[in-house]
Design an enzyme around this catalytic site. Structure first.
Site, mmCIF file in Angstrom:
data_model
loop_
_atom_site.group_PDB
_atom_site.id
_atom_site.type_symbol
_atom_site.label_atom_id
_atom_site.label_comp_id
_atom_site.label_asym_id
_atom_site.label_seq_id
_atom_site.Cartn_x
_atom_site.Cartn_y
_atom_site.Cartn_z
ATOM 1 N N CYS A 1 0.834 -1.199 0.000
ATOM 2 C CA CYS A 1 0.000 0.000 0.000
ATOM 3 C C CYS A 1 0.871 1.253 0.000
ATOM 4 O O CYS A 1 1.735 1.421 0.870
ATOM 5 C CB CYS A 1 -0.922 0.012 1.219
ATOM 6 S SG CYS A 1 -1.992 1.476 1.268
ATOM 7 N N ASN B 1 0.481 -8.115 -10.939
ATOM 8 C CA ASN B 1 -0.587 -7.166 -10.657
ATOM 9 C C ASN B 1 -0.190 -5.800 -11.208
ATOM 10 O O ASN B 1 0.982 -5.467 -11.288
ATOM 11 C CB ASN B 1 -0.816 -7.102 -9.134
ATOM 12 C CG ASN B 1 -1.799 -6.034 -8.705
ATOM 13 O OD1 ASN B 1 -1.498 -5.231 -7.848
ATOM 14 N ND2 ASN B 1 -2.977 -6.018 -9.293
ATOM 15 N N ASP C 1 -2.272 -2.626 -13.856
ATOM 16 C CA ASP C 1 -2.634 -2.269 -15.242
ATOM 17 C C ASP C 1 -3.203 -3.430 -16.054
ATOM 18 O O ASP C 1 -3.109 -3.422 -17.281
ATOM 19 C CB ASP C 1 -1.429 -1.688 -15.989
ATOM 20 C CG ASP C 1 -1.028 -0.327 -15.479
ATOM 21 O OD1 ASP C 1 -1.865 0.337 -14.844
ATOM 22 O OD2 ASP C 1 0.131 0.082 -15.702
#
Length: 328
Positions: free
Chosen positions: A102, A202, A204
């Site tokens: 994150c 992961n 796009d």
């Protein structure tokens, strides 16, 4: 093509990314309805999980007894992370996913999320503590690194594997990129080559062509779809079918889309309550209608409505007009 995550085998390795404010129980229920075999909760702060607040219980709720439920935890303290993981397993989690990816300022400011990619020693302590605290598989989600000068994902992936992590998902951007630029799928190959555990690509992945390209460039064992599922939870089903068969499924008809949107809205009201459900659903309305004729006017109209029945009528009218156009 399948992925073995300890006690769980995922036959078609297409995953829905955990996204704060998006992949709540109603959205995950849609994804499961589209065929997803695994669901991952929104990111949950480890201290919140330890307290077992009403909000944390909602975030780790399971949609279906037949799915594999992963609960994603963020934190900086190994002991707290371990306690939180154990409590989540006691509450029904089948997998614990640790967040080192994150990029949000409020998360990084607490030395959590992608901040831990800058502190490999602390990261290792967290990984080892969580793995040692639970008897279910533990996975990890991270980025390629903090910035272009320190893309240490391959090294951290090796640390993760040595700590007992069973799968690593890599978002192909650094923390400093946030969500700008393009995901570097080719760099994910260096992570894949560094470990023997499964690696998931992961970032796009918004089209079937992106799935082909990301797998070819990364050599990954599967893909995780995030923003590509905004406003089209059916993309999970299309992606899974494409990975399994190489064939393309059409988008749902306007009538089918209306039914999905209405079902989602009802679930939001039930899960969050009327006032919060309406407020949280507005962003989904924007995503669902994006690119459709008269979508701007539709969104603006919905944003002015505070009654659930009025919003349902507006949805029916908008998608009814779309169905009429398609039939003409």
């Amino acid at each position: 093509m399948s992925i073995d995550i300890g006690k769980h085998v995922i036959d078609v390795p297409v995953f829905l990314a955990p996204m704060s404010g998006v992949t709540d129980l109603p959205f995950r229920r849609l994804a499961v309805g589209q065929g997803a075999a695994m669901e991952t909760s929104e990111m949950l702060a480890s201290r919140e999980a330890v307290l077992l607040t009403g909000a944390s219980k909602k975030r780790m709720a399971r949609t279906d007894d037949n799915t594999v439920l992963a609960v994603q935890l963020a934190g900086h303290n190994p002991a707290v992370m371990a306690e939180a993981a154990a409590l989540c397993v006691d509450s029904g989690a089948d997998i614990i996913d640790i967040n080192f990816g994150c990029p949000a300022k409020k998360v990084v400011g607490k030395l959590c999320g992608s901040a831990l990619m800058r502190n490999e020693l602390q990261a290792a302590r967290i990984l080892e503590a969580v793995v040692g605290a639970v008897d279910v598989p533990v996975t990890l989600k991270m980025r390629t690194g903090w910035d272009d000068d320190d893309r240490n994902a391959p090294r951290l992936a090796r640390i993760a594997e040595e700590s007992g992590i069973r799968l690593v998902t890599v978002h192909g951007r650094t923390r400093e990129q946030r969500y700008t630029g393009r995901a570097d799928w080719a760099f994910i190959r260096t992570v894949k080559e560094a470990v023997s555990i499964p690696v998931v690509a992961n970032g796009d992945i918004v089209s079937l062509e992106d799935i082909d390209a990301s797998l070819a460039l990364s050599g990954a064992d599967g893909v995780m779809i995030g923003r590509g599922a905004y406003g089209r939870p059916w993309f999970i089903r299309q992606a899974m079918h494409f990975v399994a068969t190489g064939q393309r499924l059409p988008d749902p008809s306007a009538t089918e889309q209306r039914n999905i949107v209405q079902s989602h809205f009802v679930e939001m009201l039930s899960h969050h309550g009327t006032r919060r459900g309406i407020r949280n659903f507005r962003k989904h309305v924007a995503w669902y209608s994006s690119g459709m004729p008269n979508s701007a006017e539709f969104r603006q109209h919905v944003y002015t409505l505070d009654a659930a029945d009025q919003i349902q009528k507006a949805i029916d009218s908008f998608y009814g007009a779309a169905a009429d156009r398609m039939a003409a």
